[in-house]
Design an enzyme around this catalytic site. Structure first.
Site, PDB file in Angstrom:
ATOM      1  CG  MET A 160      -7.694   7.650   7.101  1.00 23.99           C
ATOM      2  SD  MET A 160      -8.649   6.320   6.340  1.00 23.99           S
ATOM      3  CE  MET A 160      -9.120   5.354   7.756  1.00 23.99           C
TER       4      MET A 160
ATOM      5  CE  LYS B  83      -8.546   0.866  -1.492  1.00 21.76           C
ATOM      6  NZ  LYS B  83      -9.718   1.306  -2.186  1.00 21.76           N
TER       7      LYS B  83
ATOM      8  CG  ASP C  46      -2.106  -0.781   1.159  1.00 21.20           C
ATOM      9  OD1 ASP C  46      -2.376  -1.285   0.067  1.00 21.20           O
ATOM     10  OD2 ASP C  46      -2.809  -0.899   2.174  1.00 21.20           O
TER      11      ASP C  46
HETATM   12  N1  SAH Z   1      -3.888   0.131   9.100  1.00 22.17           N
HETATM   13  C1  SAH Z   1      -3.288   1.407   9.411  1.00 22.17           C
HETATM   14  C2  SAH Z   1      -4.253   2.547   9.196  1.00 22.17           C
HETATM   15  C3  SAH Z   1      -4.709   2.686   7.758  1.00 22.17           C
HETATM   16  S1  SAH Z   1      -5.766   4.028   7.508  1.00 22.17           S
HETATM   17  C4  SAH Z   1      -2.760   1.382  10.846  1.00 22.17           C
HETATM   18  O1  SAH Z   1      -3.067   0.453  11.597  1.00 22.17           O
HETATM   19  O2  SAH Z   1      -1.987   2.283  11.207  1.00 22.17           O
HETATM   20  C5  SAH Z   1      -4.643   5.279   6.996  1.00 22.17           C
HETATM   21  C6  SAH Z   1      -4.465   6.305   8.083  1.00 22.17           C
HETATM   22  O3  SAH Z   1      -3.602   5.797   9.088  1.00 22.17           O
HETATM   23  C7  SAH Z   1      -3.812   7.588   7.636  1.00 22.17           C
HETATM   24  O4  SAH Z   1      -4.721   8.448   7.005  1.00 22.17           O
HETATM   25  C8  SAH Z   1      -3.336   8.133   8.958  1.00 22.17           C
HETATM   26  O5  SAH Z   1      -4.403   8.658   9.702  1.00 22.17           O
HETATM   27  C9  SAH Z   1      -2.879   6.864   9.648  1.00 22.17           C
HETATM   28  N2  SAH Z   1      -1.444   6.609   9.472  1.00 22.17           N
HETATM   29  C10 SAH Z   1      -0.892   5.502   8.958  1.00 22.17           C
HETATM   30  N3  SAH Z   1       0.464   5.588   8.996  1.00 22.17           N
HETATM   31  C11 SAH Z   1       0.752   6.778   9.555  1.00 22.17           C
HETATM   32  C12 SAH Z   1       1.954   7.455   9.902  1.00 22.17           C
HETATM   33  N4  SAH Z   1       3.152   6.912   9.661  1.00 22.17           N
HETATM   34  N5  SAH Z   1       1.872   8.663  10.482  1.00 22.17           N
HETATM   35  C13 SAH Z   1       0.678   9.214  10.754  1.00 22.17           C
HETATM   36  N6  SAH Z   1      -0.488   8.638  10.445  1.00 22.17           N
HETATM   37  C14 SAH Z   1      -0.462   7.422   9.869  1.00 22.17           C
END
Ligand code: SAH
Length: 283
Positions: free
Chosen positions: A186, A71, A50
């Protein structure tokens, strides 16, 4: 390089042809991969990854084909159904498939949907959890998601509903009441609606908020602000997604626990940001 990190023991699971392992890559820093993730990266024929998977992580699978299935806002992106069906086809072709997703695959990442499609198509799967950005990303910012003196509960919320449009389908009054600490994924697109909804539901405008972008990567940025000022502060600071928004008083702990700042030579700003006396602290 791989030999340097030989996994001890011989009972590590084998990624067999025709299988899909759905694996969390953590929030960014490759050191936050699990050993199961590393074991998977070494065996895969193809890694389907991803947008939020830190590119350096793919270096751990030099033998594999790397397929981007992200995406990303604004860019043409693969549809969820197409990604799931691509995984089915890859598995049916006899490949050892590693589906690598940012953070934890079952936290706001549609990993559950992908796993369901695979099972419906009789593809054998393994799930490998990862460190979610809403926990590990905040830890890198020096913010514990729970602290005994602040909260007994934490609420994880997505700032997008299914259409990706507005968070209006969420019950913000219930969320506002649910826990001392609210962690929002998000949320950047709807920052002002989220702030407005939480304040309207009774959370104080002065409540501490941290916005952590690109957490755990070298580009990590942390903005300390409040519910009432976070929209303008985020705009002024140019905070861009991906971001985790943390609402609640554990954000104050960063004044003591900004371990990255301290490693870079900053002194802690406050040894007891909640303003308790020493006796209470050690109780
Ligand atoms: N499965 C992922 C979340 C996916 S949804 C998890 O468990 O972390 C995607 C959202 O995750 C982004 O829009 C943001 O809000 C957050 N996110 C993922 N990686 C991030 C990072 N390194 N720093 C800040 N926000 C992050």
């Amino acid at each position: 390089m791989n030999d340097t990190f030989a996994l001890p023991g011989s009972d590590w699971p084998t990624l067999l042809p025709g299988w899909v392992w759905l694996c969390g890559a953590g929030p960014g820093d490759p050191g936050l991969l699990t050993l199961h993730a590393l074991n998977a990266l070494r065996q895969a024929d193809v890694v389907v990854y991803d947008a939020l998977v830190e590119p350096r992580i793919l270096d751990w699978a030099p033998q594999a084909r790397h397929l981007y299935a992200g995406k990303r806002g604004g860019k043409p992106s693969a549809k969820q159904r197409d990604i799931s069906l691509q995984l089915v086809e890859l598995a049916r072709s006899g490949a050892r498939v590693l589906r690598l997703k940012g953070g934890d695959p079952f936290v706001f990442g549609r990993g559950g949907e992908e796993a369901q499609t695979l099972v419906q198509h009789a593809i054998p799967i393994r799930i490998i959890p990862g460190i979610s950005a809403g926990i590990g990303g905040l830890a890198y910012a020096g913010i514990p998601v729970t602290h005994r003196d602040v909260n007994q509960a934490v609420t994880f919320v997505t700032g997008h509903d299914q259409s990706g449009q507005t968070p209006s389908s969420l019950d913000w009054p219930a969320i506002a009441r649910s826990a001392g600490v609210i962690v929002i994924y998000m949320g950047m697109k709807h920052l002002s609606q989220i702030a407005g909804a939480l304040i309207a539901a009774g959370r104080p405008a002065g409540e501490p908020v941290a916005i952590v972008t690109e957490a755990t990567t070298p580009a990590q940025r942390v903005l300390e602000t409040t519910l009432g000022t976070m929209v303008s502060d985020a705009a002024t600071a140019g905070m861009e997604p991906p971001a985790i928004i943390c609402v609640g008083r554990t954000v104050l702990m960063r004044q003591t626990l900004d371990w990255q700042g301290m490693a870079a030579g900053l002194a802690p700003r406050h040894l007891d940001p909640l303003g308790r006396d020493d006796a209470a602290q050690t109780a």
